[in-house]
Design an enzyme around this catalytic site. Structure first.
Site, PDB file in Angstrom:
ATOM      1  N   ASP A   1     -11.389   3.330   4.131  1.00  0.00           N
ATOM      2  CA  ASP A   1     -11.796   1.919   4.103  1.00  0.00           C
ATOM      3  C   ASP A   1     -13.329   1.789   4.143  1.00  0.00           C
ATOM      4  O   ASP A   1     -13.866   0.693   3.974  1.00  0.00           O
ATOM      5  CB  ASP A   1     -11.202   1.206   5.330  1.00  0.00           C
TER       6      ASP A   1
ATOM      7  N   GLN B   1      -4.898  -1.284   9.563  1.00  0.00           N
ATOM      8  CA  GLN B   1      -4.828  -2.623   8.968  1.00  0.00           C
ATOM      9  C   GLN B   1      -5.468  -3.650   9.914  1.00  0.00           C
ATOM     10  O   GLN B   1      -5.064  -3.778  11.067  1.00  0.00           O
ATOM     11  CB  GLN B   1      -3.360  -2.982   8.686  1.00  0.00           C
TER      12      GLN B   1
ATOM     13  N   LYS C   1       0.848  -1.205   0.000  1.00  0.00           N
ATOM     14  CA  LYS C   1       0.000   0.000   0.000  1.00  0.00           C
ATOM     15  C   LYS C   1       0.880   1.250   0.000  1.00  0.00           C
ATOM     16  O   LYS C   1       0.627   2.204  -0.730  1.00  0.00           O
ATOM     17  CB  LYS C   1      -0.917   0.012   1.227  1.00  0.00           C
TER      18      LYS C   1
END
Ligand code: NDP
Length: 297
Positions: free
Chosen positions: A121, A98, A54
Site C-alpha cells: 500500500d 484495510q 481484492k
C-alpha cells in the site's frame, strides 16, 4: 469539444493480465506463487466488499490470497502480533491492512509495523520517505494508477502544469510526488487554498482527490486539460431507488465539453487501484526473492 474518455477499466484489465502472466513466470522460477495478505478488522460493509474483490483479483492473477478477518473487538496488541507474524511468513510478499480501522485502534502504529519490503500500500514511513527522496520503492496504488493513465494519455509530462486537489497521505501527496518525478510543475491545492477555480484554470493536468460530489465545474477547466477524477461519492438515492448514483469530484458531463481527456466515475481510477495492488505485490515478491522484476509493469 468532447473529451476523450480515459478507460481505466480497460487499462486495468490489461495490467492485471500482464501481472498474471508475470506471476506464472515468478512461480516457475521461485517455486511458489506471489502471496498477498489482506487484514480486515470489524464489520464495515464497504471494507468487506473491497477485501472480497481484492481476494478474487489476487487469485485470478495467479497469486496466493491470505485473508485475515478479525473481530471488531481485536486489540492493538493482537493486531500488531498478526502483522509481525505476516512479516515473518515467507509465503507472504505483500501485507495490506484495510483502512479505516475501528476507532479504538492506532492506525499509524499498525501501518508502521509492516515491513517496508511487504508494504504494497506504500504507506509506511520508509515507503513514503523513499518516494519523497525519488528512490525506488513501493508507491500507493491509487496515485500510481492515476500516473499510469496520465502517461498513457499524454506520453511525456515534462513541463506540464499539474494541479492536485487534495493532500492526503493516501492520494494527494504521493500523487504530487509522482508528478514532480515525471517533471511536471506541480501545485497542491486543499481546503484552505484561495481562489481554487483560478488555480485549477492554469492546469494542463488536474487530479481531483477531494471527496466532494461534482465540485469541479466546467468553467474551472482550461481548454483541453486532462482530468483524473479520483473521487468516489455516492449521491442520495432518487425517489424509489435503493441506492444513489456514484459520481466523482468533477461534474463529468459538463467538464467533458472543455477537457481534452477525462476519467469517468465509475470505470476510471477505481479499477486501477486493485490492478496496481497486484502489480505492487508482484514487484514486492521479486524483491523478497532477490530477483529482478520484469520491465513494463
Ligand atoms: P481525504 O478526506 O483524506 O482528503 C481529502 C482532501 O481534499 C484533503 O486534503 C482536503 O483538504 C481536501 N479538500 C476537502 N474539501 C476541499 C475543498 N472544498 N476544496 C479543496 N480541497 C478540499 O480523502 P482521500 O484523499 O482519502 O480521498 C479523496 C477521494 O478519493 C474520496 O472521494 C475517496 O473516496 C476517493 N478515493 C478513491 C480511490 C479509488 O480507488 N478511486 C482510492 C482512495 C480514495 P485539507 O487537507 O485541507 O482538509
Amino acid at each position: 469539444m468532447t473529451a476523450t474518455r480515459i478507460d481505466g477499466k480497460a487499462f486495468a484489465a490489461k495490467l492485471r493480465e500482464r501481472v498474471g502472466e508475470a506471476a506464472l513466470g515468478f512461480a516457475e522460477k521461485v517455486g511458489r506463487k506471489p502471496g498477498l495478505a489482506v487484514v480486515l478488522v470489524g464489520e464495515d460493509p464497504a471494507s468487506q466488499v473491497y477485501v472480497r474483490s481484492k481476494g478474487k483479483a489476487t487469485v485470478a492473477a495467479n497469486m496466493e490470497s491470505f485473508e485475515h478477518k478479525l473481530p471488531e473487538s481485536t486489540t492493538q496488541q493482537e493486531l500488531e502480533a498478526l502483522v509481525d507474524q505476516l512479516n515473518a511468513d515467507d509465503a507472504v510478499d505483500g501485507i495490506l491492512v484495510q483502512l479505516p480501522l475501528p476507532k479504538h485502534l492506532d492506525e499509524q502504529a499498525v501501518v508502521d509495523r509492516i515491513t517496508p519490503a511487504k508494504d504494497v500500500d506504500g504507506l509506511t514511513p520508509v515507503s513514503t520517505g523513499r518516494l519523497a527522496l525519488g528512490l525506488k520503492g513501493l508507491v500507493p496504488c491509487t496515485p500510481l494508477g492515476s500516473l499510469m493513465l496520465l502517461k498513457d494519455t499524454l506520453g511525456d509530462l515534462t513541463g506540464m502544469n499539474a494541479v492536485v486537489i487534495g493532500r492526503s497521505i493516501l492520494v494527494g501527496k504521493p500523487m504530487a510526488q509522482l508528478l514532480l518525478d515525471a517533471n511536471a510543475t506541480v501545485t497542491i491545492a486543499h481546503s484552505r487554498t484561495k481562489d481554487l477555480a483560478d488555480v485549477v484554470k492554469r492546469a494542463d493536468i488536474v487530479v481531483a482527490a477531494v471527496g466532494r460530489p461534482e465540485m469541479i465545474r466546467k468553467d474551472w477547466l482550461k481548454d483541453g486539460a486532462t482530468v483524473i477524477d479520483v473521487g468516489i461519492n455516492r449521491l442520495p438515492p432518487e425517489p424509489g431507488a435503493e441506492k444513489g448514483r456514484l459520481v466523482g469530484d468533477v461534474a463529468y458531463d459538463e467538464a467533458s465539453e472543455v477537457a481534452g481527456a477525462i476519467t469517468p466515475v465509475p470505470g476510471g481510477v477505481g479499477p486501477m487501484t486493485i490492478a496496481v495492488l497486484l502489480r505492487n505485490t508482484l514487484v514486492a515478491a521479486h524483491g523478497n526473492a532477490g530477483i529482478e522484476a520484469p520491465e513494463g509493469l
